[in-house]
Every structure is written in C-alpha cells, then in structure tokens.
Design an enzyme around this catalytic site. Structure first.
Site, PDB file in Angstrom:
ATOM      1  N   ARG A 157       6.470  11.181  29.040  1.00  0.00           N
ATOM      2  CA  ARG A 157       5.606  11.338  30.208  1.00  0.00           C
ATOM      3  C   ARG A 157       4.601  12.441  29.890  1.00  0.00           C
ATOM      4  O   ARG A 157       4.864  13.312  29.060  1.00  0.00           O
ATOM      5  CB  ARG A 157       6.411  11.708  31.442  1.00  0.00           C
ATOM      6  CG  ARG A 157       7.477  10.691  31.843  1.00  0.00           C
ATOM      7  CD  ARG A 157       8.258  11.192  33.044  1.00  0.00           C
ATOM      8  NE  ARG A 157       9.272  10.228  33.500  1.00  0.00           N
ATOM      9  CZ  ARG A 157      10.529  10.197  33.055  1.00  0.00           C
ATOM     10  NH1 ARG A 157      10.938  11.092  32.153  1.00  0.00           N
ATOM     11  NH2 ARG A 157      11.380   9.290  33.511  1.00  0.00           N
ATOM     12  N   LYS A 181      12.625  14.141  34.313  1.00  0.00           N
ATOM     13  CA  LYS A 181      12.794  14.338  35.743  1.00  0.00           C
ATOM     14  C   LYS A 181      14.206  14.826  36.046  1.00  0.00           C
ATOM     15  O   LYS A 181      15.169  14.445  35.385  1.00  0.00           O
ATOM     16  CB  LYS A 181      12.534  13.020  36.490  1.00  0.00           C
ATOM     17  CG  LYS A 181      11.092  12.528  36.395  1.00  0.00           C
ATOM     18  CD  LYS A 181      10.920  11.249  37.179  1.00  0.00           C
ATOM     19  CE  LYS A 181       9.467  10.778  37.150  1.00  0.00           C
ATOM     20  NZ  LYS A 181       9.286   9.512  37.901  1.00  0.00           N
ATOM     21  N   HIS A 253       0.262   7.268  31.570  1.00  0.00           N
ATOM     22  CA  HIS A 253       1.415   6.385  31.718  1.00  0.00           C
ATOM     23  C   HIS A 253       1.173   5.038  31.044  1.00  0.00           C
ATOM     24  O   HIS A 253       2.125   4.315  30.739  1.00  0.00           O
ATOM     25  CB  HIS A 253       1.724   6.189  33.202  1.00  0.00           C
ATOM     26  CG  HIS A 253       3.178   6.320  33.526  1.00  0.00           C
ATOM     27  ND1 HIS A 253       3.878   7.486  33.336  1.00  0.00           N
ATOM     28  CD2 HIS A 253       4.085   5.414  33.989  1.00  0.00           C
ATOM     29  CE1 HIS A 253       5.144   7.310  33.695  1.00  0.00           C
ATOM     30  NE2 HIS A 253       5.289   6.057  34.085  1.00  0.00           N
ATOM     31  N   ARG A 256       2.844   5.125  27.830  1.00  0.00           N
ATOM     32  CA  ARG A 256       4.300   5.007  28.016  1.00  0.00           C
ATOM     33  C   ARG A 256       4.686   3.552  28.262  1.00  0.00           C
ATOM     34  O   ARG A 256       5.662   3.050  27.696  1.00  0.00           O
ATOM     35  CB  ARG A 256       4.718   5.896  29.184  1.00  0.00           C
ATOM     36  CG  ARG A 256       6.207   5.929  29.476  1.00  0.00           C
ATOM     37  CD  ARG A 256       6.478   7.058  30.472  1.00  0.00           C
ATOM     38  NE  ARG A 256       7.723   6.909  31.202  1.00  0.00           N
ATOM     39  CZ  ARG A 256       8.906   7.338  30.761  1.00  0.00           C
ATOM     40  NH1 ARG A 256       8.993   7.931  29.574  1.00  0.00           N
ATOM     41  NH2 ARG A 256       9.987   7.197  31.496  1.00  0.00           N
ATOM     42  N   HIS A 279      15.182   6.761  31.622  1.00  0.00           N
ATOM     43  CA  HIS A 279      15.399   6.165  32.933  1.00  0.00           C
ATOM     44  C   HIS A 279      16.863   6.340  33.329  1.00  0.00           C
ATOM     45  O   HIS A 279      17.767   6.092  32.527  1.00  0.00           O
ATOM     46  CB  HIS A 279      15.077   4.668  32.911  1.00  0.00           C
ATOM     47  CG  HIS A 279      13.612   4.378  32.882  1.00  0.00           C
ATOM     48  ND1 HIS A 279      13.092   3.163  32.454  1.00  0.00           N
ATOM     49  CD2 HIS A 279      12.539   5.137  33.231  1.00  0.00           C
ATOM     50  CE1 HIS A 279      11.779   3.200  32.537  1.00  0.00           C
ATOM     51  NE2 HIS A 279      11.419   4.385  33.006  1.00  0.00           N
ATOM     52  N   TYR A 288       9.964  -3.977  32.405  1.00  0.00           N
ATOM     53  CA  TYR A 288       9.182  -4.201  31.190  1.00  0.00           C
ATOM     54  C   TYR A 288       9.526  -5.538  30.544  1.00  0.00           C
ATOM     55  O   TYR A 288       8.701  -6.133  29.863  1.00  0.00           O
ATOM     56  CB  TYR A 288       9.427  -3.079  30.181  1.00  0.00           C
ATOM     57  CG  TYR A 288       8.910  -1.739  30.640  1.00  0.00           C
ATOM     58  CD1 TYR A 288       7.569  -1.405  30.528  1.00  0.00           C
ATOM     59  CD2 TYR A 288       9.771  -0.790  31.198  1.00  0.00           C
ATOM     60  CE1 TYR A 288       7.092  -0.183  30.957  1.00  0.00           C
ATOM     61  CE2 TYR A 288       9.303   0.438  31.632  1.00  0.00           C
ATOM     62  CZ  TYR A 288       7.962   0.733  31.506  1.00  0.00           C
ATOM     63  OH  TYR A 288       7.500   1.936  31.941  1.00  0.00           O
TER      64      TYR A 288
END
Length: 309
Positions: A157, A181, A253, A256, A279, A288
């Site tokens: 990110r 995150k 992004h 990414r 994730h 994806y």
C-alpha cells in the site's frame, strides 16, 4: 408515549451526531441533507410524528429513492443506500432515546451495490510507467523509479511504502518488512528489478538527500531530506503515468491491483496472494480472481475452436 414531531426528533439526532459522536462537518451536512429528504417524503404522506412512521413508510421511501418521480430524479444504488443509512440511524436513535418502542427501519436493508472489480494495468503499461518514472534527468528520477518498482514489486500500500525505514529492508535476503492496517506486519519478497532499483537509489541518491536537520531513517526522502509523503508519492505516480501515455486514472492502489492480478494470471494460489497483500480474509483477495476469470473467458473465446459458431 408522546407523539414527537419528526423535525424536532431529527434535530435532536443531528445534535447527537455533532456533539456526542463528533462527526466531521461534511459528514454531518450529508446526514442533514439525507434526513431532510426523508422528512419531506414523510410530510408528503401526512406522517407528522415519529411514532406514526411504519416499516412500510421506510420501505416505500427506499423504493421512492430508487425509482424517483416527476419531481425527483432516481438515485443510484450507492446514493440510495447512503440516504437509507441516515434514516436507519435516526430510527435506532429514536428507539434508544425512548421516543418509540420499536425500530421500524431495522428490517429495511440498503440496496446491494454492484461489485466493483479492481482495475489492473496490463503488464506492458506497468513496464512503460516504470520506464517513464526512471527517465534520465534528475537524481529524484532514480528515487521515483525505486518507489514505483517497490509498489509494483511487493504489492505494498502507498502508506506502507512511504512508511518504510532502512531497517525494514533486507535486500541480501530479497525481502522487506511491511506494516499494514491494524498494526499487522508481514514479510514479503522483493523481486530483482525492485531490489536493483532500491540499491541504486540507496547508494547513489539517498545519501545526497539526507539532511542533518531532518535526520530520519525513512527509505524514501523528499528533496528536503524528510520522509516522502503519500501525496508526493501519488504525484510521482501521476507524472509517470502521464509520461507513459496512460490515458486512464492511475492511483497507487492501481499498482497493488496490478500486482495481485498479474500474480493470479501467472498461476499463484489465492491464499498465497492473500498473505502477500496482507488481507485479513481471503474473501477480500478473491475479488481479484473475478478479473482473471474475465481474462480467461476472453482467451477461451478467441482461442478455442468450439467457443463460438
């Protein structure tokens, strides 16, 4: 239970959002606009008190938002969902404050929104973008190339990339520590192209940017020696995309998305890609796979002799 006027109860709710929830001014204005729309709709139906509102009124309001009428344009699913969320919040507040005995909006669900697929760039476009970033010119071009190679080569990110410190790099082992995150950390491999670009930047350019006044362990520095900001990194990418002749919107992004899509196109397992992207759930990563399935359909339609008449 007193018949509280709708307008007054809405004002109480907005005060609650402003004072107790501390919502930002723009968010509060959005709530106020949506609740005025709701209040006006109820007024047209001769519903004056909060206790008079029924579940049917709320459901009909949602249908009204989606269908529109002679005076009101129909709203998209996201806009209708946002407006209904404001109304549902108001009814939860009314129940909690004892204004009503039941939450008549609890069973009315926002409209489902279409699933937006990540927009990945073709490999050729990514390569052109990277070449554009590193075009001969200034020392900062070396930094810019290293930054974008890092983003595409690790799937980081933008916040993870600009947050990198020197100690997070282990280029001898071709890996980097990323902090994602929720404070989650992950170690991901760094490909040879990204590693070479980083080494070149770290040895020939970064030392010239380091400032004793703004000493920092950050990997990516600005021209004043401080840590590169997310906004500046975004500007680097935008400039490179423009130089590469890419005529669509490109964000950090996007690289990414491209990283994940190209891995899956190359046969990577979705669970592995989940770990690489950081994730928490594989469900997030599986979106994806929809992109690659679209590509598989395209290849099948053009390559298989029995795909179409």
């Amino acid at each position: 239970m007193a018949n509280r006027p709708i307008a007054g109860a809405i004002d109480e709710y907005l005060s609650h959002l402003a004072v107790e929830r501390g919502l930002a001014a723009n968010t509060l204005a959005s709530y106020r606009r949506d609740l005025r729309r709701y209040s006006a709709y109820l007024e047209e139906r001769k519903v004056d008190a909060v206790t008079d509102i029924t579940e049917g009124d709320v459901a009909d309001f949602l249908a009204h938002l989606r269908e529109g009428d002679e005076e009101h344009v129909a709203l998209s699913a996201p806009s209708a969902a946002r407006t209904l969320v404001a109304a549902r919040g108001f009814h939860r507040f009314a129940l909690r404050e004892g204004i009503v005995e039941t939450d008549v909006a609890a069973a009315v669900r926002p409209p489902s929104q279409p699933r937006r697929l990540p927009k990945a760039l073709p490999v050729e476009s990514v390569e052109a973008l990277l070449e554009s970033a590193g075009a001969p010119g200034t020392a900062l071009a070396v930094r810019d190339r290293a930054l974008l190679e890092m983003l595409y080569g690790t799937g980081a990110r933008i916040s993870e990339a600009v947050g990198l410190d020197i100690d997070d790099l282990d280029l001898d082992a071709s890996q980097v520590l990323l902090r994602g995150k929720g404070g989650r950390e992950r170690v991901v491999p760094v490909g040879s192209f990204a590693a070479d670009a980083l080494v070149r930047y770290l040895t020939s350019v970064r030392p010239t940017l380091v400032s004793t006044r703004t000493a920092t362990g950050a990997v990516f520095l600005n021209s004043r020696g401080g840590r590169l900001s997310r906004q500046s990194a975004w500007a680097v990418l935008t400039k490179a995309a423009r130089g590469a002749g890419i005529d669509r919107a490109v964000s950090p992004h996007t690289l990414r998305h491209s990283y994940a899509t190209h891995l899956l196109d190359g046969g990577a397992d979705v669970r592995v890609v989940q770990e690489l992207l950081g994730h928490a759930s594989v469900t997030t990563t599986q979106v994806y796979t929809l992109v690659t399935i679209d590509r598989l359909r395209e290849v099948y339609a053009t390559a298989h002799p029995r795909a179409r008449a």
